[in-house]
Design a protein around this motif. Sequence first.
Motif, mmCIF file in Angstrom:
data_model
loop_
_atom_site.group_PDB
_atom_site.id
_atom_site.type_symbol
_atom_site.label_atom_id
_atom_site.label_comp_id
_atom_site.label_asym_id
_atom_site.label_seq_id
_atom_site.Cartn_x
_atom_site.Cartn_y
_atom_site.Cartn_z
ATOM 1 N N GLU A 205 4.561 -2.635 -11.424
ATOM 2 C CA GLU A 205 4.412 -3.563 -12.548
ATOM 3 C C GLU A 205 3.634 -2.901 -13.691
ATOM 4 O OE1 GLU A 205 2.188 -7.157 -11.763
ATOM 5 O OE2 GLU A 205 2.909 -7.925 -13.688
ATOM 6 N N SER A 217 1.974 -9.755 -15.309
ATOM 7 C CA SER A 217 1.974 -11.183 -14.956
ATOM 8 C C SER A 217 0.528 -11.610 -14.708
ATOM 9 C CB SER A 217 2.855 -11.449 -13.741
ATOM 10 O OG SER A 217 2.199 -11.011 -12.596
ATOM 11 N N ARG A 223 -3.335 -7.262 -12.530
ATOM 12 C CA ARG A 223 -4.042 -7.981 -13.588
ATOM 13 C C ARG A 223 -5.437 -8.396 -13.124
ATOM 14 N NH1 ARG A 223 -2.724 -11.766 -17.977
ATOM 15 N NH2 ARG A 223 -4.710 -11.595 -19.073
#
Length: 243
Positions: A205, A217, A223
Amino acid sequence: MSASVVMIASGKGGTGKSTLAVLLGAELAARGRRVLLVELDCGLRSVDLIAGASGRTVYDLGDVLEGRCEAGKALVESPVYHDLYLISAPYSGGRIEPAALRVFLERAGPVFDTILLDTAAGMGRPFRAALGVAGRALLVLTPDPVAARDGRVVCEALDAGGCPDVRLLLNQVPPTLENCGVRHLDECIDTVGAQLIGVIPYSEEIRRAGATGTPLSPRGRPRLALRAVAARLCGRSVPLVVR
Ligand SMILES: Nc1ncnc2c1ncn2[C@@H]1O[C@H](COP(=O)(O)OP(=O)(O)O)[C@@H](O)[C@H]1O
Ligand SMILES: [Mg+2]
């Protein structure tokens, strides 16, 4: 200069400095900071792409430092990350003069809360220019013996150059270390000899976010790991997100 100036460095190339500079800048901006990301890796531009601002950075740091354009014209807000401003490195032939960089940062300092300096691998000109102005360094390391050994050399150069605060940021950490040549992350930390600020997983990602200039996301592990580092950079005491 009121902004805190953080340089992002590594011994080995490709450890993820530019990617993390953008993604951490985005997290700091999401926390309400006004962030300027200055790219010092002359000839090897990448932060504009990673921040989704490709084609918008018409002027570069060389234009500003050499007086060809006003700083305001060269600063571009990322269209993806609100309050993250960028200034790209010159495409080619640019030389970052430390004294001119200092003057530029002194002017930008009151306008921003955090200034991130994305350097190049090793201890060349971008590294030396950043070292003269940074109050903190993030040393980005992948978990392998070469990155750790090179990281140690850079850490010593940061100490010798008077950088008051050096933190280790481990990046691209896979779920198991069996093919990495190190048995435990502590080996990297001990080799480098700097305090750990965060562990960012190896993540497709993150690769995609960097390659396409699109955000991560909000609830994924990458994240959360980046958010924890940003909180620590802001002086918050939060647990390390380790794998
Ligand atoms: N945590 C990560 N997981 C997977 N790929 C990553 C990660 N961090 C960086 N990368 C990838 O590694 C490559 C090198 O990253 P880059 O930020 O350009 O490194 P540097 O600036 O240190 O040379 C890029 O393809 C980037 O997408
Ligand atoms: Mg880079």
